[in-house]
Design an enzyme around this catalytic site. Sequence first.
Site, PDB file in Angstrom:
ATOM      1  N   GLU A   9      50.668  39.395  48.080  1.00 29.62           N
ATOM      2  CA  GLU A   9      50.667  38.671  49.356  1.00 29.62           C
ATOM      3  C   GLU A   9      51.935  37.876  49.596  1.00 29.62           C
ATOM      4  OE1 GLU A   9      49.035  35.541  46.609  1.00 29.62           O
ATOM      5  OE2 GLU A   9      49.377  37.675  46.682  1.00 29.62           O
ATOM      6  N   ASP A  82      46.354  37.128  45.082  1.00 30.90           N
ATOM      7  CA  ASP A  82      45.856  36.039  44.234  1.00 30.90           C
ATOM      8  C   ASP A  82      44.414  36.286  43.770  1.00 30.90           C
ATOM      9  OD1 ASP A  82      48.204  34.681  44.332  1.00 30.90           O
ATOM     10  OD2 ASP A  82      47.523  33.083  45.667  1.00 30.90           O
ATOM     11  N   ASP A  84      41.544  34.995  43.784  1.00 30.74           N
ATOM     12  CA  ASP A  84      40.512  34.104  44.326  1.00 30.74           C
ATOM     13  C   ASP A  84      39.905  34.754  45.567  1.00 30.74           C
ATOM     14  OD1 ASP A  84      42.459  33.808  46.267  1.00 30.74           O
ATOM     15  OD2 ASP A  84      42.932  31.737  45.792  1.00 30.74           O
ATOM     16  N   GLU A  86      40.301  34.231  48.828  1.00 31.53           N
ATOM     17  CA  GLU A  86      41.250  34.606  49.883  1.00 31.53           C
ATOM     18  C   GLU A  86      42.061  35.831  49.462  1.00 31.53           C
ATOM     19  OE1 GLU A  86      41.192  33.172  52.917  1.00 31.53           O
ATOM     20  OE2 GLU A  86      39.502  32.052  52.089  1.00 31.53           O
ATOM     21  N   TYR A 298      47.787  30.498  36.942  1.00 33.06           N
ATOM     22  CA  TYR A 298      47.258  30.366  38.306  1.00 33.06           C
ATOM     23  C   TYR A 298      46.774  28.944  38.558  1.00 33.06           C
ATOM     24  CZ  TYR A 298      44.910  31.609  42.629  1.00 33.06           C
ATOM     25  OH  TYR A 298      44.528  31.673  43.940  1.00 33.06           O
ATOM     26  N   ARG A 300      44.849  27.513  40.995  1.00 33.75           N
ATOM     27  CA  ARG A 300      43.578  27.152  41.645  1.00 33.75           C
ATOM     28  C   ARG A 300      42.449  27.451  40.660  1.00 33.75           C
ATOM     29  NH1 ARG A 300      46.386  29.778  45.992  1.00 33.75           N
ATOM     30  NH2 ARG A 300      47.209  28.196  47.410  1.00 33.75           N
ATOM     31  N   HIS A 344      39.395  31.374  35.844  1.00 28.91           N
ATOM     32  CA  HIS A 344      40.790  31.323  35.401  1.00 28.91           C
ATOM     33  C   HIS A 344      40.958  30.241  34.343  1.00 28.91           C
ATOM     34  CE1 HIS A 344      41.173  33.458  39.174  1.00 28.91           C
ATOM     35  NE2 HIS A 344      40.709  32.400  39.820  1.00 28.91           N
TER      36      HIS A 344
END
Length: 735
Positions: A9, A82, A84, A86, A298, A300, A344
């Site tokens: 992304e 990513d 997650d 999104e 990562y 988040r 994660h």
Amino acid sequence: MGKSLLVVESPTKMKTLSKFLGKEFVIKATYGHIKDLPKSKLGVDIEKGFTPQLMTVKGKSKVVDELKKVSKDVEEILIGSDPDREGEAIAFHVADIVGKKKQVKRVLFHEITKKGVRDALKSPTILDEAKYDAQKARRILDRLVGYKISPLLWEKVSYGLSAGRVQSVALRLVCDREEEIEGFTKEEYWVVDVDLELQSGDAFKATLEKKGDEKIRIATQDEAETIKKEIEGKDLTIKKIEIKERHVPPQPAFITSRLQQEASRKLKFSPKMTMMLAQRLYEGVDVGEDGITGLITYMRTDSVRVSGEAIKDARQFINENFGKPYLPKTPHVFKNRKTAQDAHEAIRPTYVNLTPERLKPVLEKELFALYDLIWKRFIASQMAHEKLKTKTVDVESGEYLFVARGSEVTFDGFTRIYQEEREDEEAGTYLPPMKEGEKVRLNDTILNQRFTMPPPRYNEASLIRTLETKGIGRPSTYATIVSTVQDRDYAKKDKGRLVPTSLGVMVNKLLKEFFPLIVDVDFTAKMEDRLDLIEDGKKSWVKSLGKFYEVFQEALSAAQQGMKSLKKEEKETDIVCDLCGMKMLMRWGKNGEYIVCSGKPACKNKKNVRVESDGIIKVIEAEIKGICERCGGNLIEKRGRFGRFLACSNYPDCKYTAPYHLGFVCPEDGCTGKLVEKTSKKKKKFTSCSRYPDCSFATNAEPVEGPCPSCGAPTLFSYRKKTSCLRKDCGWTSG
């Protein structure tokens, strides 16, 4: 074997991956989301199971065409967005565009390093439909709340207002705290300290804590004075000495919320800035000889888990650089909270040997500061405990018991590289050697008047901590929640603390009255839990939305019927117009309450007011800030959509306006302009020269009195506790 298409992304991630992968990979970036709900309408078909009407994001047509074209000529399609919700949505949207959903594989990069990338490519997975369902549910929930409540606020209050599902709860927390502060009644109390001298001549202080076996509370000065008289002239005796060894363990490596809080406390970074910098550190930074590489895992995450290999590297580093005393016999293992997703690892450096000192020459100042924080916290998490010797001394005078507490560090342990916030009062206080039964002399009795304090206003870090504790939001949303409340002008910062604006208070009041579930903390937390269950494949996203919408629709219908229009509401006051003698009417506007003359439109008198907690209306008199250069009237301060400005008091006959002057002159050599306050389209305040565009001087720093000791510039600037000269080619700074 043919080529593989790898879609990510971010262009930065694309650049970093290009360094690790060979010519057999074609790497493309989506530059964020390529599909989303339309901005101009609801975009959700409620009757057909909440089907989202996704559209190509404006400006992404070329990206979409390129992905379609490239996907035709490759043997394999991998999506590495990513790891997650999104990122999973982006993966599904890419798969949908290229039309090869079954052939598309998903790769999860938890760290953008050569090893991390190669390991991820060795074990690709399929697209995670449950995770995508959770993203759809959250996006549609937010859209339903925003697009159904916002038009109601436009109609009843003011155009342009909006209500977010989670942001509204954050606003409620800020407003509730303000109500607590306003409703708080101070209570006086007194503290009695004694300055004592040992037979050795050493001195120490103790505080009165008990009378007999009961804790003492001294309410008045008279009580404090009575105690002072009772102990005057008497020797005191050391009744008891308690010495304990205390081991303080290190904290685990950062999770997202803790990183945001610590970066706010130590570096003064906003959560939004912290996440922006962390994203760059994760995706890859040019570190010189080693080229572009991801520096952290990562960012988040809500898990404190760390890989065995990373722990092994950390322990080796500690042993080689600090020695065996700093290396615990076994690695520290930290437990996750029950609600942690554990998808994660904790946030840690990808390479322990890339020390902050090594990277300092190649990293920007802010990037370095955040990396330094993450690196030190991780290394400290695997270091030995700090050891303290704590001493508690009870000193007796008749029926009164005074207590002195102190501690000394016997081994610094992890604090050698990372100092955590100390909450225990005795930390760092040294108490001299003494014996039980020893008589001590009273040198002085100090009476201190104190008052109970209301709870403090939230700052960004403490608001995030409260949201996390109450189960509101997730690692990917904390920063957005806090920044959105401010971007909508519902709260503003005052000395680093969040204060609700008049607009925020009114919107919160209406939401609490007509949409109690939307701003209910427990209800919102349960919705977050339900989204997690959808992600785990344990709940249906359509049924979950259906249950929510059923309750929401009832509240919406009631609000449409019962919510009064503040635009039309006027209330007569006892204030008399100073121009025509008629009564003034109270109105409510986007910037709070104000009064207008009931003789309108013939009389156009209007004044800003403040409503006190007891209901009394006070007129805010405009301070004269200068003389209008057009008609000679007074210039007064006013507020508009872009902040403060100066306007002529003879408005509407004279419509002259000027930027808000700060009382300082432009520092540029030869410039005669004044420094004015301006607000950007993103509602960020900055200072610039009034002679713009002739003079382009602008800064985010705060102007202070000069002159510069180096070049003589009339104004200096303060930023993060440093004072500097911003005149070109000067560069003077106070240390």
